[in-house]
Write a protein that holds these residues in place. Structure first.
Motif, short mmCIF file in Angstrom:
data_model
loop_
_atom_site.label_atom_id
_atom_site.label_comp_id
_atom_site.label_asym_id
_atom_site.label_seq_id
_atom_site.Cartn_x
_atom_site.Cartn_y
_atom_site.Cartn_z
N VAL A 174 36.69 37.20 36.53
CA VAL A 174 37.30 37.93 37.64
C VAL A 174 37.09 37.05 38.86
CG1 VAL A 174 37.17 40.01 39.08
CG2 VAL A 174 36.73 40.16 36.63
N ALA A 175 38.13 36.81 39.63
CA ALA A 175 37.99 35.92 40.79
C ALA A 175 38.32 36.66 42.07
CB ALA A 175 38.90 34.71 40.63
N LEU A 176 37.60 36.30 43.14
CA LEU A 176 37.82 36.90 44.45
C LEU A 176 38.33 35.82 45.40
CD1 LEU A 176 37.37 39.54 46.14
CD2 LEU A 176 35.14 38.62 46.75
N PHE A 177 39.47 36.08 46.02
CA PHE A 177 40.07 35.08 46.92
C PHE A 177 40.18 35.64 48.34
CE2 PHE A 177 41.94 34.14 42.76
CZ PHE A 177 41.73 32.78 42.66
N ASP A 178 40.12 34.73 49.31
CA ASP A 178 40.46 35.10 50.68
C ASP A 178 41.91 34.68 50.89
OD1 ASP A 178 39.94 35.85 53.47
OD2 ASP A 178 40.36 33.73 53.80
N LEU A 179 42.75 35.63 51.27
CA LEU A 179 44.17 35.34 51.33
C LEU A 179 44.55 34.49 52.53
CD1 LEU A 179 45.75 38.68 50.11
CD2 LEU A 179 45.46 36.56 48.86
N GLU A 180 43.81 34.63 53.62
CA GLU A 180 44.16 33.89 54.82
C GLU A 180 43.93 32.39 54.63
OE1 GLU A 180 43.75 36.20 58.75
OE2 GLU A 180 42.21 34.66 58.76
N SER A 181 42.77 32.06 54.06
CA SER A 181 42.46 30.64 53.88
C SER A 181 42.83 30.15 52.49
CB SER A 181 40.96 30.42 54.11
OG SER A 181 40.22 31.16 53.16
N ALA A 182 43.29 31.06 51.61
CA ALA A 182 43.63 30.73 50.23
C ALA A 182 42.45 30.10 49.49
CB ALA A 182 44.85 29.82 50.18
N GLN A 183 41.26 30.56 49.82
CA GLN A 183 40.07 30.00 49.18
C GLN A 183 39.46 30.94 48.15
OE1 GLN A 183 37.07 28.84 51.93
NE2 GLN A 183 38.30 27.17 52.77
N LEU A 184 38.85 30.32 47.16
CA LEU A 184 38.14 31.09 46.15
C LEU A 184 36.78 31.47 46.73
CD1 LEU A 184 37.96 31.99 43.11
CD2 LEU A 184 36.84 29.81 42.69
N LEU A 185 36.47 32.76 46.72
CA LEU A 185 35.18 33.19 47.27
C LEU A 185 34.12 33.35 46.19
CD1 LEU A 185 36.30 35.92 49.82
CD2 LEU A 185 35.83 33.52 50.27
N GLY A 186 34.59 33.66 44.99
CA GLY A 186 33.60 33.84 43.94
C GLY A 186 34.23 34.11 42.60
N ARG A 187 33.50 33.82 41.55
CA ARG A 187 33.96 34.09 40.20
C ARG A 187 32.91 34.92 39.47
NH1 ARG A 187 37.25 30.47 36.92
NH2 ARG A 187 35.46 29.76 35.76
N MET A 188 33.38 35.95 38.77
CA MET A 188 32.44 36.82 38.07
C MET A 188 32.79 36.80 36.59
SD MET A 188 32.86 39.65 41.01
CE MET A 188 34.15 38.79 41.87
N SER A 189 31.82 36.56 35.76
CA SER A 189 32.10 36.38 34.33
C SER A 189 32.05 37.70 33.58
CB SER A 189 31.09 35.42 33.73
OG SER A 189 31.20 35.47 32.32
N ALA A 190 33.12 37.99 32.87
CA ALA A 190 33.17 39.22 32.08
C ALA A 190 33.02 38.91 30.61
CB ALA A 190 34.49 39.94 32.34
N GLN A 191 32.53 37.74 30.30
CA GLN A 191 32.40 37.33 28.91
C GLN A 191 31.67 38.38 28.07
OE1 GLN A 191 30.93 33.34 29.26
NE2 GLN A 191 32.91 32.50 28.79
N PRO A 192 32.03 38.63 26.86
CA PRO A 192 33.02 37.89 26.07
C PRO A 192 34.41 38.55 26.08
CG PRO A 192 31.79 39.34 24.65
CD PRO A 192 31.41 39.68 26.06
N SER A 193 34.81 39.20 27.16
CA SER A 193 36.09 39.90 27.14
C SER A 193 37.08 39.26 28.09
CB SER A 193 35.91 41.35 27.57
OG SER A 193 34.85 41.93 26.89
N GLN A 194 38.32 39.27 27.65
CA GLN A 194 39.36 38.85 28.56
C GLN A 194 39.64 40.00 29.53
OE1 GLN A 194 42.31 37.98 25.61
NE2 GLN A 194 41.74 35.82 25.57
#
Lengths: 409, 164
Positions: free
Chosen positions: A278-298
């Protein structure tokens, strides 16, 4: 005391209605507590409510969105409306036994409904696998199909639909890789944009954030522009390595967002993909703020709480994970059978989460992570109206709608 | 006789007579309707439930707006005048509202209602009761119940106020 009584001038209900009609809806709760007469005028006066909502709607259409939002959300909070709705509901209950937690349902005539987008406080638009777009409205405790004739030229299945700030235009995306701009008042397609294949959309102001069968989340600029000469502008958001299945926007309005994202001023986007993240983005700067792993599930669906503090992801293995969007840590998980969860929505009460899958709609209590209730049916989309007072659920060819008051968790 | 020079005599509750130009008097839909139904010679219209003080105010409003329209007064000027016009004690204000409603002067009713709405918008239940000289007629249980139900909404409005 006598002197003050002398002063008193009694304004009749007609005048009181006029005065109330000039007050913000959020003050109605207070006004209804003044005395029985005022309470009665407010409660019994359909005229105020009808006029109010129409005005708000027009204002919203003119761009006064903030005011609309403020009025809408407080209309939901407003107790006299709640009392009103509850009384109407009690009467309805007396008339028939409601077994489903969902009160209204209606079948759309053309194909399975794939997505619904609430419009303002009493309307919704839906798109179907047969390429058609319908509008619905909820009035006087009834769900009505207003218009169903609009079909996009190619007849391609439409996967998602979003409505712009003015509530007068909608963009829907088809499996023919086109975006269609629809004038909701004139009920016609006003512009077609050839673009990348899009599965899911979420709106942030004038921007539309999309997920596609590919690793890129995209921000589209100008999708709502009616001018045929305006070129679509695309900003890619990089953070996934496989199909992005779902995307949602966390609006800045909640105080939660500014806390979790002090350095950035704008809206955020949450996306879920087949790469287990799962990824969190800032829309204004188009930057990735963080990634959260939900493994082992899509990850097949994502949603964020109304205040933006908590994110949820629905997975291919039937689990729902909860994320603290500030620390990016997992704060909870709810497990069910192996169902593909592809619709998720937080309830405006803040403690209930709705998860829709191939087999049914589950409601979860977030305080103890227990399942509350289940509604058996194939679910394609679950959406609350922006103000949160209506819940729409797409299930096969049916659209189900419930007022929050009437959902018995 | 042309309508232009026609004078209408309005008689208040306390039998005071006001001579008003036809165009000014007919800003009240009620008076316009009355005058339509009767012969031209009739010029006296009794206004039985409006006292002289209030009727004078209402006529002042009509006269100004009639003139303002004629000489094409600027919106700002009219707005400023309206604001000043509404600077009256509450009792008079409420009476103007009732008179405007009775005489069917939509603009004045609208102005008055907006003014009252502005007055009570951010006031508490107690303050509103005081303002309108209304006594709460709910039982204590009812009050408590309503307060509880409104809690959410009022917190929200406080937030909104703070935001503004």
């Amino acid at each position: 005391m006598e002197a003050t009584r002398d002063q008193s001038v009694v304004l009749g209900p007609d005048i009181m209605q006029e005065i109330f009609a000039n007050l913000p809806v959020r003050s109605y709760g207070r006004m209804s507590q003044v005395c029985k007469d005022w309470n009665r005028v407010l409660k019994e006066s359909d005229r105020i409510w009808r006029r109010r909502f129409r005005e708000d709607f027009v204002q919203g259409a003119r761009g006064g969105r903030e005011k609309l939002l403020q009025n809408c959300s407080s209309a939901f909070m407003n107790s006299s409306l709640k009392i009103h709705a509850r009384e109407a509901y009690m009467q309805q209950l007396a008339a028939r036994t409601v077994t489903d937690p969902l009160v209204f349902e209606l079948e759309g005539p053309s194909g399975g409904i794939w997505d619904v987008c609430p419009v303002g406080i009493d309307m919704a638009v839906t798109c179907t696998e047969k390429g058609s777009v319908q509008s619905w409205n909820v009035q006087y405790d009834q769900l009505r199909l207003m218009n169903e004739r609009l079909i996009v030229p190619s007849g391609a299945a439409l996967t998602d639909i979003v409505v712009d700030e003015s509530l007068s235009y909608a963009v829907t995306c088809g499996l023919d890789s086109n975006f269609y701009l629809i004038d909701l008042l004139q009920r016609k397609v006003v512009k077609t944009c050839d673009s990348d294949l899009t599965l899911k959309m979420a709106r942030s102001g004038n921007l539309v954030v999309t997920s596609s069968p590919g690793p890129t989340v995209r921000i589209y600029k100008g999708l709502f522009d009616r001018d045929p000469n305006v070129e679509l502008e695309t900003i890619p958001l990089v953070g996934h390595t496989d199909w992005v299945r779902s995307v949602c926007v966390i609006e800045k309005r909640g105080s939660g967002t500014s806390q979790l994202n002090p350095g950035y001023g704008g809206d955020l986007a949450l996306s879920g993909a087949d790469d287990y993240y799962v990824a969190l983005f800032d829309l204004e700067s188009a930057q990735l703020l963080g990634r959260m792993s939900a493994q082992p599930s899509q990850v097949h669906s994502v949603a964020a709480s109304f205040d933006g503090g908590i994110g949820a992801s629905g997975n291919s293995t039937g689990t729902v994970d909860l994320w603290d969007l500030k620390s990016h840590n997992q704060v909870g998980a709810m497990e069910k059978s192996s169902e593909n969860i592809h619709a998720l929505s937080f309830c405006p009460d803040g403690v209930t989460l709705l998860a829709g899958s191939d087999r049914g709609l589950s409601t979860w209590d977030l305080r103890n992570l227990k399942e509350l209730k289940r509604f058996e049916s194939e679910i394609t989309s679950v959406r609350f109206s922006e103000a949160g007072e209506l819940l729409f659920v797409c299930s096969g060819r049916r659209l189900l709608c419930s007022q929050l008051d009437k959902l018995d968790f | 006789m042309t309508e232009k020079g026609r004078i209408v005599k309005m008689v208040s509750q306390d039998q005071e007579e006001f001579e008003v130009e036809y165009g000014v008097a007919t800003m009240s839909t009620l008076i316009a309707n009355v005058l339509q139904d009767v012969s031209e010679e009739t010029t006296t219209v009794p206004i039985p439930n409006v006292n002289a003080q209030v009727l004078a105010k209402v006529i002042e409003y009509c006269r100004y707006h009639y003139e303002a329209k004629r000489i094409d007064q600027s919106e700002e000027d009219i707005e400023r005048w309206n604001k000043d016009f509404m600077k009256v004690d509450n009792k008079t204000l409420f009476n103007i509202l009732i008179a405007a409603s009775f005489l069917d002067i939509a603009d004045l009713l609208d102005l008055g209602c907006k003014t009252v709405a502005g007055m009570i918008k951010d006031k508490s239940v107690e303050q509103i009761r005081e303002l309108f000289c209304i006594e709460g007629d709910f039982t204590e249980e009812q009050e408590a119940k309503m307060r509880e139900e409104n809690n959410w909404g009022s917190e929200m409005s406080q937030e909104n106020n703070a935001a503004q």
